[in-house]
Design a protein around this motif. Structure first.
Motif, PDB file in Angstrom:
ATOM      1  N   GLU A  30      -2.896  -7.372  -0.337  1.00 22.02           N
ATOM      2  CA  GLU A  30      -2.543  -6.993  -1.706  1.00 22.02           C
ATOM      3  C   GLU A  30      -2.937  -5.544  -1.974  1.00 22.02           C
ATOM      4  OE1 GLU A  30      -0.684  -7.271  -5.133  1.00 22.02           O
ATOM      5  OE2 GLU A  30      -0.750  -8.890  -3.644  1.00 22.02           O
ATOM      6  N   TRP A  31      -4.101  -5.135  -1.497  1.00 17.79           N
ATOM      7  CA  TRP A  31      -4.559  -3.765  -1.702  1.00 17.79           C
ATOM      8  C   TRP A  31      -3.592  -2.745  -1.081  1.00 17.79           C
ATOM      9  CZ3 TRP A  31     -10.529  -3.795  -0.301  1.00 17.79           C
ATOM     10  CH2 TRP A  31     -11.203  -4.552  -1.276  1.00 17.79           C
ATOM     11  N   MET A  32      -3.038  -3.082   0.095  1.00 13.43           N
ATOM     12  CA  MET A  32      -2.245  -2.115   0.862  1.00 13.43           C
ATOM     13  C   MET A  32      -0.734  -2.291   0.661  1.00 13.43           C
ATOM     14  SD  MET A  32      -4.465  -0.184   2.280  1.00 13.43           S
ATOM     15  CE  MET A  32      -3.734   0.659   3.680  1.00 13.43           C
ATOM     16  N   ARG A  33      -0.373  -3.071  -0.345  1.00 10.04           N
ATOM     17  CA  ARG A  33       1.050  -3.364  -0.539  1.00 10.04           C
ATOM     18  C   ARG A  33       1.880  -2.119  -0.849  1.00 10.04           C
ATOM     19  NH1 ARG A  33       3.007  -7.984  -0.246  1.00 10.04           N
ATOM     20  NH2 ARG A  33       0.960  -8.966  -0.462  1.00 10.04           N
ATOM     21  N   ASP A  34       1.270  -1.114  -1.474  1.00 11.97           N
ATOM     22  CA  ASP A  34       2.020   0.099  -1.818  1.00 11.97           C
ATOM     23  C   ASP A  34       1.680   1.269  -0.890  1.00 11.97           C
ATOM     24  OD1 ASP A  34      -0.538   0.697  -2.614  1.00 11.97           O
ATOM     25  OD2 ASP A  34       0.027   1.469  -4.597  1.00 11.97           O
ATOM     26  N   PHE A  35       0.994   0.987   0.211  1.00 13.57           N
ATOM     27  CA  PHE A  35       0.590   2.064   1.118  1.00 13.57           C
ATOM     28  C   PHE A  35       1.802   2.825   1.660  1.00 13.57           C
ATOM     29  CE2 PHE A  35      -0.507   3.461   5.489  1.00 13.57           C
ATOM     30  CZ  PHE A  35      -1.508   4.366   5.188  1.00 13.57           C
ATOM     31  N   HIS A  36       2.867   2.100   2.009  1.00 13.23           N
ATOM     32  CA  HIS A  36       4.051   2.774   2.568  1.00 13.23           C
ATOM     33  C   HIS A  36       4.656   3.742   1.563  1.00 13.23           C
ATOM     34  CE1 HIS A  36       5.902  -0.466   0.247  1.00 13.23           C
ATOM     35  NE2 HIS A  36       7.061   0.169   0.342  1.00 13.23           N
ATOM     36  N   GLU A  37       4.616   3.376   0.273  1.00 13.36           N
ATOM     37  CA  GLU A  37       5.152   4.264  -0.751  1.00 13.36           C
ATOM     38  C   GLU A  37       4.316   5.532  -0.875  1.00 13.36           C
ATOM     39  OE1 GLU A  37       5.195   1.883  -4.222  1.00 13.36           O
ATOM     40  OE2 GLU A  37       6.893   0.640  -3.574  1.00 13.36           O
ATOM     41  N   ARG A  38       3.009   5.385  -0.719  1.00 13.98           N
ATOM     42  CA  ARG A  38       2.125   6.544  -0.840  1.00 13.98           C
ATOM     43  C   ARG A  38       2.293   7.493   0.358  1.00 13.98           C
ATOM     44  NH1 ARG A  38      -1.152   5.940  -5.186  1.00 13.98           N
ATOM     45  NH2 ARG A  38      -1.312   3.830  -6.042  1.00 13.98           N
ATOM     46  N   VAL A  39       2.520   6.935   1.540  1.00 18.85           N
ATOM     47  CA  VAL A  39       2.787   7.792   2.701  1.00 18.85           C
ATOM     48  C   VAL A  39       4.117   8.523   2.521  1.00 18.85           C
ATOM     49  CG1 VAL A  39       3.190   7.853   5.195  1.00 18.85           C
ATOM     50  CG2 VAL A  39       1.427   6.345   4.250  1.00 18.85           C
ATOM     51  N   GLU A  40       5.140   7.804   2.059  1.00 19.76           N
ATOM     52  CA  GLU A  40       6.433   8.444   1.826  1.00 19.76           C
ATOM     53  C   GLU A  40       6.321   9.561   0.789  1.00 19.76           C
ATOM     54  OE1 GLU A  40       9.074   5.303   0.756  1.00 19.76           O
ATOM     55  OE2 GLU A  40       9.453   4.700   2.847  1.00 19.76           O
TER      56      GLU A  40
END
Length: 287
Positions: free
Chosen positions: A47-57
């Motif tokens: 749950e914590w890392m669910r938006d990690f890909h968006e932050r890298v993009e």
């Protein structure tokens, strides 16, 4: 509409036209596509890392990676297989990372580790995030190096050099996160080496030939055939040359389409002798 309003609109249009002429075209940019595989994390961390890909993009899109006139989008695909490596005081992750341009450039790295606190924006100005931003920057520059080599002889060198500089600094400047940077430095040194130069020159020949298709087909075939000859020489001398093998896999059908049924078609039979998939494709193609 009043005269004043008309003048205001005219001035606004002229400004837009002027800016369009002096600013880089929006298509000349790095376009990221990031995927995260979270199933290997504990449920809470998923749950914590669910938006990690968006932050890298977002991080990749926000950077000015080059000021050259590339004339198109450069795609950088990243796939993070995340594993929890946290301590009681610090959120850490180890990662298997796959990076590609979606075509003929691909790198796999299974020695990635970095600190990342969930919910943070990723910033090049945050020294705490260097283990992560160095990793992202390194592989973006590798993709840029490969893509710019397609635009001119050894045009990718400045980007490979930037990746090398990152690796050299990271080897000694990341403390507990230095794992893997010795191998990354070796990778980029190999890409810049004299031994790899024939492959890079081949790439230039091939894509210059492709740029002539439809404009000067005879010259297009000439340059593409020379590129295939260089590939054959590489694979004959180095059967396990991974760069050459991936390039053939990515462009085999294209090569056959350009060169088949032409005076240069004999070069495809040379390629077929060192690449079984080409042999099958040439044999199956109707005359």
């Amino acid at each position: 509409m009043t005269l004043t309003q008309r003048l205001a609109i005219t001035v606004a249009l002229l400004v837009v036209i002027f800016l369009a002429g002096v600013m880089p075209a929006s298509a000349q940019k790095v376009v990221p596509r990031v995927k995260t595989i979270l199933q290997t994390l504990p449920l809470e961390k998923q749950e914590w890392m669910r938006d990690f890909h968006e932050r890298v993009e977002s991080y990749i899109r926000a950077r000015d990676w080059h000021d050259k006139n590339y004339g198109g989008e450069i795609h950088v695909n990243m796939e993070f297989l995340l594993q929890d490596n946290s301590t009681s005081s610090e959120e850490r992750y180890s990662v298997n990372l796959l990076v590609s341009n979606g075509e003929d450039l691909q790198y796999f790295d299974k020695r990635c580790r970095f600190k990342y606190t969930h919910g943070e924006q990723i910033s090049v100005n945050d020294p705490e995030q260097l283990p992560l931003t160095n990793l992202i920057d390194f592989y973006v520059y590798l993709i840029l190096g490969g893509e710019f080599d397609k635009r001119g002889t050894l045009e990718g060198t400045p980007f490979y050099e930037k990746a090398r500089d990152i690796a050299q600094h990271a080897r000694y400047g990341l403390g507990r996160f230095v794992e893997g940077w010795d191998l990354r430095e070796k990778l980029v040194k190999d890409l810049l080496s004299d031994a790899h130069r024939p492959f890079r020159e081949m790439v230039d020949y091939y894509f210059y030939g492709l740029s002539l298709v439809g404009e000067d087909d005879a010259q297009a075939r000439k340059y593409c055939a020379e590129a295939v000859n260089l590939l054959v020489n590489l694979l004959s001398q180095q059967p396990k040359n991974d760069h050459a093998a991936k390039f053939v896999d990515a462009h085999r059908r294209e090569m056959i389409a350009v060169l088949a049924n032409s005076p240069e078609a004999a070069v495809l039979h040379r390629l077929a002798q060192v690449d079984s998939a080409t042999a099958k494709a040439v044999t199956a193609r109707p005359e």
